[in-house]
Design an enzyme around this catalytic site. Structure first.
Site, PDB file in Angstrom:
ATOM      1  N   GLU A  48       0.819  -1.208   0.000  1.00 15.51           N
ATOM      2  CA  GLU A  48       0.000   0.000   0.000  1.00 15.51           C
ATOM      3  C   GLU A  48       0.855   1.261   0.000  1.00 15.51           C
ATOM      4  O   GLU A  48       0.544   2.233  -0.706  1.00 15.51           O
ATOM      5  CB  GLU A  48      -0.918   0.047   1.231  1.00 15.51           C
ATOM      6  CG  GLU A  48      -1.880  -1.110   1.332  1.00 15.51           C
ATOM      7  CD  GLU A  48      -1.385  -2.239   2.221  1.00 15.51           C
ATOM      8  OE1 GLU A  48      -2.203  -2.825   2.945  1.00 15.51           O
ATOM      9  OE2 GLU A  48      -0.165  -2.540   2.185  1.00 15.51           O
ATOM     10  N   CYS A  76      -2.614  -2.843   7.551  1.00 12.77           N
ATOM     11  CA  CYS A  76      -2.089  -2.767   8.916  1.00 12.77           C
ATOM     12  C   CYS A  76      -2.268  -1.337   9.447  1.00 12.77           C
ATOM     13  O   CYS A  76      -2.739  -0.458   8.722  1.00 12.77           O
ATOM     14  CB  CYS A  76      -0.612  -3.159   8.909  1.00 12.77           C
ATOM     15  SG  CYS A  76       0.458  -1.902   8.152  1.00 12.77           S
TER      16      CYS A  76
END
Length: 154
Positions: A48, A76
């Site tokens: 990401e 996360c």
């Protein structure tokens, strides 16, 4: 999600955990990434983060409003923070992550209304296929580790 899965497959060819991400804006992929923590020896080199940086470079702006992020594994805390700060509008993820996921598994940072931006979140997209990529990767690593131990002991 299929394009994110292709990025995850590329991660495997570099001996990286198979997580892939794409960012779409106006129907076009403007950012792509896969995990590169081992390659770069950088704990922040998540799929990401790499895709967000690429998308921001493409647009010439850190504001990724009206963009959609597709990632094979639930983001996360670090990646969730970057998603919020970059103002991505929608997040679609594949497999849930019971150990580090912050889009519903451990907590839900992305939909916490105390933040100045809350993207919409859609989880479980092709979850079985995304999860199988991870399971197979770690199964192979464990298998190789056992073979190495057997060789060393003989």
């Amino acid at each position: 999600m299929r394009r994110a899965m292709q990025a995850a497959e590329e991660a495997v060819t570099h001996h990286e955990v198979p997580v892939g991400c794409v960012i779409v804006h106006d129907g076009h992929i403007i950012g792509r990434g896969y995990n590169q923590r081992e390659t770069l020896q950088d704990p922040s080199a998540h799929a990401e983060m790499i895709a967000i940086t690429a998308a921001a470079t493409h647009l010439g702006s850190w504001r990724l409003e009206d963009s959609q992020l597709y990632v094979t594994l639930e983001p996360c805390p670090m990646c969730s923070g970057a998603i919020i700060l970059s103002r991505i509008a929608e997040v679609y993820f594949g497999a849930y992550d019971p150990k580090a996921g912050c889009c519903g598994s451990l907590m839900n940072l992305l939909e916490d209304e105390r933040f100045n931006h809350c993207p919409s979140v859609h989880g479980g997209i092709l979850a079985e296929e995304c999860g199988a990529m991870l399971t197979n990767f770690f199964r192979e690593i464990r298998s190789r580790s056992r073979k190495t131990i057997d060789i060393d002991l003989n």
